[in-house]
Design a protein around this motif. Structure first.
Motif, mmCIF file in Angstrom:
data_model
loop_
_atom_site.group_PDB
_atom_site.id
_atom_site.type_symbol
_atom_site.label_atom_id
_atom_site.label_comp_id
_atom_site.label_asym_id
_atom_site.label_seq_id
_atom_site.Cartn_x
_atom_site.Cartn_y
_atom_site.Cartn_z
ATOM 1 N N ILE A 1 -19.241 4.662 2.072
ATOM 2 C CA ILE A 1 -20.568 4.786 1.483
ATOM 3 C C ILE A 1 -20.416 5.506 0.148
ATOM 4 O O ILE A 1 -19.830 6.588 0.074
ATOM 5 C CB ILE A 1 -21.530 5.555 2.408
ATOM 6 C CG1 ILE A 1 -21.845 4.732 3.659
ATOM 7 C CG2 ILE A 1 -22.836 5.847 1.679
ATOM 8 C CD1 ILE A 1 -20.990 5.004 4.835
ATOM 9 N N ASP A 2 -20.911 4.870 -0.914
ATOM 10 C CA ASP A 2 -20.858 5.440 -2.266
ATOM 11 C C ASP A 2 -22.265 5.737 -2.753
ATOM 12 O O ASP A 2 -23.195 4.958 -2.510
ATOM 13 C CB ASP A 2 -20.187 4.461 -3.222
ATOM 14 C CG ASP A 2 -18.720 4.259 -2.911
ATOM 15 O OD1 ASP A 2 -17.897 5.019 -3.444
ATOM 16 O OD2 ASP A 2 -18.406 3.325 -2.143
ATOM 17 N N MET A 3 -22.413 6.855 -3.461
ATOM 18 C CA MET A 3 -23.720 7.267 -3.981
ATOM 19 C C MET A 3 -23.596 7.735 -5.427
ATOM 20 O O MET A 3 -22.668 8.468 -5.769
ATOM 21 C CB MET A 3 -24.294 8.400 -3.125
ATOM 22 C CG MET A 3 -24.518 8.037 -1.664
ATOM 23 S SD MET A 3 -25.095 9.431 -0.662
ATOM 24 C CE MET A 3 -23.551 10.333 -0.452
ATOM 25 N N VAL A 4 -24.543 7.318 -6.254
ATOM 26 C CA VAL A 4 -24.663 7.813 -7.624
ATOM 27 C C VAL A 4 -26.084 8.332 -7.794
ATOM 28 O O VAL A 4 -27.049 7.576 -7.611
ATOM 29 C CB VAL A 4 -24.388 6.718 -8.664
ATOM 30 C CG1 VAL A 4 -24.496 7.294 -10.080
ATOM 31 C CG2 VAL A 4 -23.022 6.095 -8.447
ATOM 32 N N GLU A 46 -16.715 13.626 -0.732
ATOM 33 C CA GLU A 46 -16.051 13.873 -2.011
ATOM 34 C C GLU A 46 -17.081 13.754 -3.135
ATOM 35 O O GLU A 46 -17.972 12.897 -3.084
ATOM 36 C CB GLU A 46 -14.938 12.850 -2.237
ATOM 37 C CG GLU A 46 -13.847 12.884 -1.178
ATOM 38 C CD GLU A 46 -12.961 14.093 -1.291
ATOM 39 O OE1 GLU A 46 -12.943 14.709 -2.369
ATOM 40 O OE2 GLU A 46 -12.307 14.430 -0.299
ATOM 41 N N PHE A 47 -16.944 14.618 -4.168
ATOM 42 C CA PHE A 47 -17.882 14.629 -5.274
ATOM 43 C C PHE A 47 -17.157 14.489 -6.602
ATOM 44 O O PHE A 47 -16.037 14.968 -6.786
ATOM 45 C CB PHE A 47 -18.679 15.943 -5.310
ATOM 46 C CG PHE A 47 -19.680 16.102 -4.204
ATOM 47 C CD1 PHE A 47 -20.920 15.489 -4.275
ATOM 48 C CD2 PHE A 47 -19.380 16.877 -3.097
ATOM 49 C CE1 PHE A 47 -21.849 15.642 -3.259
ATOM 50 C CE2 PHE A 47 -20.297 17.041 -2.077
ATOM 51 C CZ PHE A 47 -21.542 16.423 -2.159
ATOM 52 N N LEU A 48 -17.834 13.830 -7.529
ATOM 53 C CA LEU A 48 -17.387 13.779 -8.923
ATOM 54 C C LEU A 48 -18.623 13.990 -9.779
ATOM 55 O O LEU A 48 -19.565 13.191 -9.732
ATOM 56 C CB LEU A 48 -16.744 12.425 -9.239
ATOM 57 C CG LEU A 48 -16.234 12.232 -10.670
ATOM 58 C CD1 LEU A 48 -15.107 13.222 -10.973
ATOM 59 C CD2 LEU A 48 -15.747 10.801 -10.875
ATOM 60 N N CYS A 50 -28.259 16.971 -18.398
ATOM 61 C CA CYS A 50 -28.707 16.234 -17.213
ATOM 62 C C CYS A 50 -27.518 15.897 -16.316
ATOM 63 O O CYS A 50 -26.570 15.252 -16.748
ATOM 64 C CB CYS A 50 -29.415 14.945 -17.644
ATOM 65 S SG CYS A 50 -29.912 13.899 -16.262
ATOM 66 N N PRO A 51 -27.549 16.328 -15.059
ATOM 67 C CA PRO A 51 -26.395 16.097 -14.178
ATOM 68 C C PRO A 51 -26.398 14.712 -13.546
ATOM 69 O O PRO A 51 -27.447 14.150 -13.213
ATOM 70 C CB PRO A 51 -26.566 17.170 -13.103
ATOM 71 C CG PRO A 51 -28.055 17.329 -12.999
ATOM 72 C CD PRO A 51 -28.589 17.129 -14.394
ATOM 73 N N LEU A 52 -25.201 14.168 -13.390
ATOM 74 C CA LEU A 52 -24.983 12.950 -12.616
ATOM 75 C C LEU A 52 -23.926 13.260 -11.576
ATOM 76 O O LEU A 52 -22.887 13.837 -11.890
ATOM 77 C CB LEU A 52 -24.530 11.800 -13.513
ATOM 78 C CG LEU A 52 -24.237 10.459 -12.816
ATOM 79 C CD1 LEU A 52 -24.594 9.284 -13.745
ATOM 80 C CD2 LEU A 52 -22.769 10.332 -12.404
ATOM 81 N N VAL A 53 -24.207 12.883 -10.340
ATOM 82 C CA VAL A 53 -23.289 13.147 -9.237
ATOM 83 C C VAL A 53 -22.870 11.826 -8.604
ATOM 84 O O VAL A 53 -23.718 10.982 -8.281
ATOM 85 C CB VAL A 53 -23.950 14.045 -8.160
ATOM 86 C CG1 VAL A 53 -23.115 14.078 -6.885
ATOM 87 C CG2 VAL A 53 -24.145 15.450 -8.700
ATOM 88 N N TYR A 54 -21.559 11.654 -8.450
ATOM 89 C CA TYR A 54 -21.009 10.516 -7.708
ATOM 90 C C TYR A 54 -20.358 11.076 -6.460
ATOM 91 O O TYR A 54 -19.513 11.969 -6.538
ATOM 92 C CB TYR A 54 -19.996 9.758 -8.573
ATOM 93 C CG TYR A 54 -19.232 8.675 -7.841
ATOM 94 C CD1 TYR A 54 -19.858 7.825 -6.943
ATOM 95 C CD2 TYR A 54 -17.858 8.515 -8.047
ATOM 96 C CE1 TYR A 54 -19.155 6.836 -6.276
ATOM 97 C CE2 TYR A 54 -17.141 7.522 -7.388
ATOM 98 C CZ TYR A 54 -17.796 6.693 -6.499
ATOM 99 O OH TYR A 54 -17.090 5.714 -5.834
ATOM 100 N N CYS A 89 -27.049 14.394 -1.175
ATOM 101 C CA CYS A 89 -25.913 13.601 -0.681
ATOM 102 C C CYS A 89 -25.471 14.063 0.695
ATOM 103 O O CYS A 89 -25.178 13.237 1.581
ATOM 104 C CB CYS A 89 -24.743 13.688 -1.657
ATOM 105 S SG CYS A 89 -25.008 12.866 -3.241
ATOM 106 N N GLU A 90 -25.408 15.370 0.895
ATOM 107 C CA GLU A 90 -24.993 15.911 2.187
ATOM 108 C C GLU A 90 -25.986 15.517 3.284
ATOM 109 O O GLU A 90 -25.590 15.184 4.405
ATOM 110 C CB GLU A 90 -24.872 17.436 2.116
ATOM 111 C CG GLU A 90 -23.716 17.942 1.253
ATOM 112 C CD GLU A 90 -22.359 17.738 1.920
ATOM 113 O OE1 GLU A 90 -22.301 17.205 3.045
ATOM 114 O OE2 GLU A 90 -21.353 18.136 1.290
#
Length: 259
Positions: free
Chosen positions: A26-29, A2-4, A12-16, A44-45
């Motif tokens: 597992i969470d990623m920022v 899942e992406f936010l 500037c992009p930020l991906v959660y 992320c993938e």
């Protein structure tokens, strides 16, 4: 997965992103001024795919994993290992020795009077391992989180992601670069928000019982489960080392408390 997605400043992009593996979330920022959203999504993938690959190889709970097949191999019969699994078991034996037996991937067998290298016999010439007792049952669960986190850190570096936070269930965390709002990444230790740290290209690993009801760690020296609420956190330069050192510190504290 899942992406936010967000734009934090000047495009500037930020991906959660988040996904489930290894019996946890597992969470990623990720954010980077030089990369696109697609670049961050791909990173992320890759982390997700590598984490699942490691789980499928080395989880004792997956019947056809390499580790599960080894656990079911008859004692005394050599079992052929992949180079990766051989290297993992070799290091785990070294960690067992360097921690005085406190780090033990065979803790559940109850064979606490024999060092790990006497329960698993490795042969480097042909990359095989032998279980010396039918009770030997290897469990890499905690170790795998740190191992996968190290792989995630490599993926981020290779893909040029400057700023990232990756958390395996809040107990195994990696942070690189900076938070969008300041230097480093402010991170709390597991569920204890009073124990917080600023991580900069470091790993934070926590071991222990989050409540009196949670009993899941065996002290391999005594063969008994550790009871009572208590946690220990360590900051290290690698996730693998963090898993080893945090459990070592937690069990040392248990021994001192009950001695």
């Amino acid at each position: 997965m899942e992406f936010l997605d967000r734009v934090i400043r000047d495009g500037c992009p930020l991906v959660y992103a988040w996904f489930e593996a290894m019996h946890t979330r597992i969470d990623m920022v990720l954010w980077d001024e030089m990369l696109s959203e697609d670049d961050l999504h791909e990173a992320c993938e890759c982390i997700s795919q590598e984490t699942v690959r490691i789980e499928n190889m080395a989880s004792r709970f997956i019947p056809d994993s390499e580790l599960a097949l080894f656990n079911s191999c008859p004692p005394g019969l050599p079992f052929g290992l992949s180079d990766e699994m051989y290297s993992i078991l070799e290091r785990c034996i070294i960690y067992n020795s360097s921690t005085g037996g406190l780090f033990d991937i065979d803790a559940f067998s109850g064979i606490n009077d024999v060092p790990l290298d006497g329960r698993i016999l490795l042969s480097g010439d042909c990359k095989t391992a032998v279980r010396t007792d039918e009770r030997v049952m290897l469990d890499l669960s905690g170790f795998l989180k740190g191992y996968a986190l190290d792989k995630a850190a490599v993926i981020l570096r290779n893909r040029g992601v400057s700023n990232a936070l990756v958390s395996f269930g809040n107990s195994s965390v990696y942070a690189s670069g900076n938070h969008p709002g300041g230097d480093g990444w402010p991170v709390a230790a597991s569920d204890d928000i009073s124990a917080s740290y600023i991580l900069r290209d470091e790993f934070l690993t926590t071991s222990g019982n989050s409540s009196d009801r949670r009993v899941h760690i065996i002290n391999p020296v005594t063969g008994a489960f550790v009871t009572g609420k208590g946690m220990v956190s360590v900051i290290t330069s690698s996730g693998e080392e963090g898993e080893v050192r945090s459990i070592e510190a937690f069990l040392k504290n248990d021994i001192e408390t009950n001695s």
